[in-house]
Design an enzyme around this catalytic site. Structure first.
Site, PDB file in Angstrom:
ATOM      1  N   SER A 150     -40.220  36.225  16.002  1.00  0.00           N
ATOM      2  CA  SER A 150     -41.367  36.735  16.773  1.00  0.00           C
ATOM      3  C   SER A 150     -42.395  35.635  17.019  1.00  0.00           C
ATOM      4  O   SER A 150     -43.041  35.600  18.059  1.00  0.00           O
ATOM      5  CB  SER A 150     -42.073  37.868  16.019  1.00  0.00           C
ATOM      6  OG  SER A 150     -41.185  38.875  15.688  1.00  0.00           O
ATOM      7  N   LYS A 184     -42.604  47.376  14.586  1.00  0.00           N
ATOM      8  CA  LYS A 184     -43.861  46.939  13.989  1.00  0.00           C
ATOM      9  C   LYS A 184     -45.003  47.081  14.972  1.00  0.00           C
ATOM     10  O   LYS A 184     -44.807  47.388  16.133  1.00  0.00           O
ATOM     11  CB  LYS A 184     -43.758  45.459  13.605  1.00  0.00           C
ATOM     12  CG  LYS A 184     -42.753  45.169  12.517  1.00  0.00           C
ATOM     13  CD  LYS A 184     -42.819  43.703  12.172  1.00  0.00           C
ATOM     14  CE  LYS A 184     -41.827  43.373  11.088  1.00  0.00           C
ATOM     15  NZ  LYS A 184     -41.933  42.000  10.666  1.00  0.00           N
ATOM     16  N   HIS A 229     -29.900  34.031   9.737  1.00  0.00           N
ATOM     17  CA  HIS A 229     -30.941  35.016   9.395  1.00  0.00           C
ATOM     18  C   HIS A 229     -31.284  34.895   7.917  1.00  0.00           C
ATOM     19  O   HIS A 229     -30.433  34.506   7.108  1.00  0.00           O
ATOM     20  CB  HIS A 229     -30.433  36.441   9.693  1.00  0.00           C
ATOM     21  CG  HIS A 229     -31.538  37.440   9.819  1.00  0.00           C
ATOM     22  ND1 HIS A 229     -32.179  37.994   8.730  1.00  0.00           N
ATOM     23  CD2 HIS A 229     -32.135  37.982  10.913  1.00  0.00           C
ATOM     24  CE1 HIS A 229     -33.115  38.841   9.162  1.00  0.00           C
ATOM     25  NE2 HIS A 229     -33.109  38.848  10.484  1.00  0.00           N
ATOM     26  N   ASP A 238     -31.826  36.159   4.143  1.00  0.00           N
ATOM     27  CA  ASP A 238     -30.969  37.128   3.443  1.00  0.00           C
ATOM     28  C   ASP A 238     -31.709  38.406   3.024  1.00  0.00           C
ATOM     29  O   ASP A 238     -31.105  39.332   2.515  1.00  0.00           O
ATOM     30  CB  ASP A 238     -30.270  36.469   2.243  1.00  0.00           C
ATOM     31  CG  ASP A 238     -31.266  36.058   1.165  1.00  0.00           C
ATOM     32  OD1 ASP A 238     -32.483  36.202   1.388  1.00  0.00           O
ATOM     33  OD2 ASP A 238     -30.817  35.585   0.104  1.00  0.00           O
ATOM     34  N   ASP A 239     -33.027  38.448   3.260  1.00  0.00           N
ATOM     35  CA  ASP A 239     -33.785  39.646   2.856  1.00  0.00           C
ATOM     36  C   ASP A 239     -33.379  40.887   3.650  1.00  0.00           C
ATOM     37  O   ASP A 239     -33.621  42.009   3.227  1.00  0.00           O
ATOM     38  CB  ASP A 239     -35.297  39.405   2.991  1.00  0.00           C
ATOM     39  CG  ASP A 239     -35.682  38.883   4.363  1.00  0.00           C
ATOM     40  OD1 ASP A 239     -34.921  38.077   4.921  1.00  0.00           O
ATOM     41  OD2 ASP A 239     -36.756  39.283   4.874  1.00  0.00           O
ATOM     42  N   THR A 277     -37.660  33.068   2.089  1.00  0.00           N
ATOM     43  CA  THR A 277     -38.774  32.337   1.470  1.00  0.00           C
ATOM     44  C   THR A 277     -39.703  33.348   0.811  1.00  0.00           C
ATOM     45  O   THR A 277     -40.251  34.226   1.480  1.00  0.00           O
ATOM     46  CB  THR A 277     -39.546  31.544   2.546  1.00  0.00           C
ATOM     47  OG1 THR A 277     -38.610  30.762   3.266  1.00  0.00           O
ATOM     48  CG2 THR A 277     -40.592  30.642   1.918  1.00  0.00           C
ATOM     49  N   ILE A 305     -44.199  34.860   1.041  1.00  0.00           N
ATOM     50  CA  ILE A 305     -44.851  34.635   2.333  1.00  0.00           C
ATOM     51  C   ILE A 305     -44.265  35.614   3.345  1.00  0.00           C
ATOM     52  O   ILE A 305     -43.063  35.827   3.387  1.00  0.00           O
ATOM     53  CB  ILE A 305     -44.692  33.162   2.813  1.00  0.00           C
ATOM     54  CG1 ILE A 305     -45.462  32.911   4.100  1.00  0.00           C
ATOM     55  CG2 ILE A 305     -43.236  32.753   3.001  1.00  0.00           C
ATOM     56  CD1 ILE A 305     -46.821  32.377   3.854  1.00  0.00           C
ATOM     57  N   ASP A 339     -71.422  69.903  18.915  1.00  0.00           N
ATOM     58  CA  ASP A 339     -70.661  69.061  19.850  1.00  0.00           C
ATOM     59  C   ASP A 339     -71.110  69.377  21.284  1.00  0.00           C
ATOM     60  O   ASP A 339     -70.382  69.978  22.061  1.00  0.00           O
ATOM     61  CB  ASP A 339     -69.161  69.357  19.648  1.00  0.00           C
ATOM     62  CG  ASP A 339     -68.273  68.502  20.537  1.00  0.00           C
ATOM     63  OD1 ASP A 339     -68.766  67.500  21.093  1.00  0.00           O
ATOM     64  OD2 ASP A 339     -67.073  68.851  20.674  1.00  0.00           O
TER      65      ASP A 339
END
Ligand code: SPV
Ligand code: MG
Length: 430
Positions: free
Chosen positions: A9, A44, A89, A91-92, A121, A124, A203
């Site tokens: 992204s 997301k 990619h 591995d998560d 990683t 992060i 209101d």
């Protein structure tokens, strides 16, 4: 030279991305599938930078040979199209996205491509960076434009009423995992009903624009999502023109004004009380004059039609929709106080014969209708207009009663946020 495909992204860059690029380079020439806003929106929140801005970042990264659009969250479509020798990619995704991973492995196996997974990683994540930093550092123009970007990239979006910074913070930080999707509210509704009620006022447009703006600004100080503001009738056209600019300057993305005249009363009262609809021409003029006074194209003026509330029928609502759009409205909110969505669905079907503009529903009374039904009926925005305040009222009243009854507070501890948690809720308290 072998070909390597990676998909990113790049809304933010950190060393985890550089690691992926460097690893990928070992296998051949890199093609980057840069996720489009639409692809990201499937899972997301809309990215901070738009596609073109993120593309510029990618173009300046060492090691990337070619950039193509990754238009879906599912990479298998591009993989089968371009047939790279390798797909790289982290591995998560074995844990986070097992189904997606399976799909990619299948696609690669169709032509003999290979999957290379590199250790994720740790400590992060772009999402965490965004949640920590970006949320309170969003500039007004970025927030204003985020609504249009959401509408361009999502079939249906969810907005919910926020009457205070705290209620908005709950929404801002709420992400639910459902199947393999992350779901969340896309933004806030600043409701005249709940902004008035929280101040103990009726209101009836009694809360002036300064009070509304103060509340909105307080919400904006601690959030990043877009806001749609309930502008009541818009008041006098001359005042509306000025208020539009004040809202836009603050970072509001859209204002919705309703086609009523005289002393405004809440729509859900229907014909129980006297309320009158404005003449089509007069309301259209208010819209077109407002449109002329907008500072940017990103800010939206949405016309709210009260024909169904006042039992004037779908045809009257459709005629008004056509006229208000001709006057320059960016979308239509069709309001109803029936228990079934039948009349708003009848409206939306016919509406789509002449317009592809934004269509908004506020399903307070027809509350058994699921989100996907609105999507099927081609609504773009669903607003849950008053539920945060209604929830808090019930909760507060119950606690107050229990304290009176028990003459101590231990009985209600289980129903309220703990002191330990509340002290950690707001950054900077400790
Ligand atoms: C509001 O939330 O103030 C609205 C929606 O205008 S309704 O209360 O349904 O009229
Ligand atoms: Mg209102």
């Amino acid at each position: 030279m072998k070909s390597v495909y990676i998909a990113l992204s790049l809304d933010f860059i950190h060393h985890g991305h550089i690691k992926i690029i460097n690893e990928a380079l070992k296998y051949g020439e890199i093609t980057l599938g840069l996720l489009t806003d639409k692809a990201i929106s499937e899972k997301k929140q809309i990215p901070y930078l738009n596609f073109e801005q993120r593309k510029k970042v990618a173009e300046n990264l060492k090691g990337i040979k070619k950039i193509i659009k990754q238009n879906e969250w599912d990479y298998s479509i591009n993989i089968l199209k371009y047939k790279p020798d390798f797909f790289i990619h982290g591995d998560d995704w074995k844990i986070n996205e097992p189904e997606h991973r399976k799909k990619i492995i299948k696609a690669l196996s169709e032509y003999g491509g290979k999957l290379v997974e590199i250790p994720h990683t740790k400590n992060i994540s772009s999402t965490k960076i965004k949640n920590g930093l970006l949320n309170i550092e969003i500039l007004p123009n970025v927030r204003v434009s985020s609504l249009k970007r959401i509408l361009e990239n999502k079939k249906i979006s969810r907005f919910i009423e926020a009457h205070s910074p705290l209620s908005a913070m709950i929404i801002e930080n709420l992400i639910l995992e459902k199947k393999d999707k992350k779901i969340f509210f896309d933004g806030f509704w600043s409701s005249s009903l709940t902004d008035s009620t929280v101040l103990g006022k009726p209101d009836i447009e009694a809360i002036n624009i300064s009070q509304r703006l103060t509340n909105i600004n307080n919400i904006f100080e601690v959030t990043s999502k877009p806001m749609i503001v309930d502008g009541d009738t818009g008041g006098l056209s001359q005042h509306f023109n000025m208020n539009i600019r004040a809202l836009e300057r603050q970072g509001v993305s859209a204002v919705i004004i309703e086609d009523k005249k005289g002393l405004k009363k809440n729509s859900l009262l229907g014909n129980e009380i006297k309320q009158e609809q404005e003449e089509i021409d007069i309301f259209s003029k208010k819209i077109s004059s407002g449109v002329k006074n907008k500072m940017s194209d990103d800010f939206m003026i949405i016309a709210r039609i009260e024909s169904l509330i006042l039992e004037k029928g779908v045809d009257d609502a459709l005629l008004r929709a056509e006229k208000y759009l001709q006057a320059g409205a960016d979308g239509i909110m069709i309001h109803s106080r029936q228990n079934s969505p039948d009349e708003v669905f009848k409206f939306s079907e016919k509406f789509r014969n002449f317009s592809d503009k934004t269509l908004v529903s506020v399903p307070t009374s027809y509350n058994t209708t699921y989100l996907d039904e609105f999507e099927k009926k081609s609504f773009n925005v669903v607003i849950y207009a008053n539920h945060m305040l209604r929830a808090s009222y019930e909760a507060m009243e119950k606690v107050a009663k229990e304290i009176l009854k028990n003459e101590r507070t231990s009985e209600i501890e289980k129903d309220i946020i703990s002191i330990k948690k509340i002290l950690r809720l707001i950054p900077g308290t400790i």
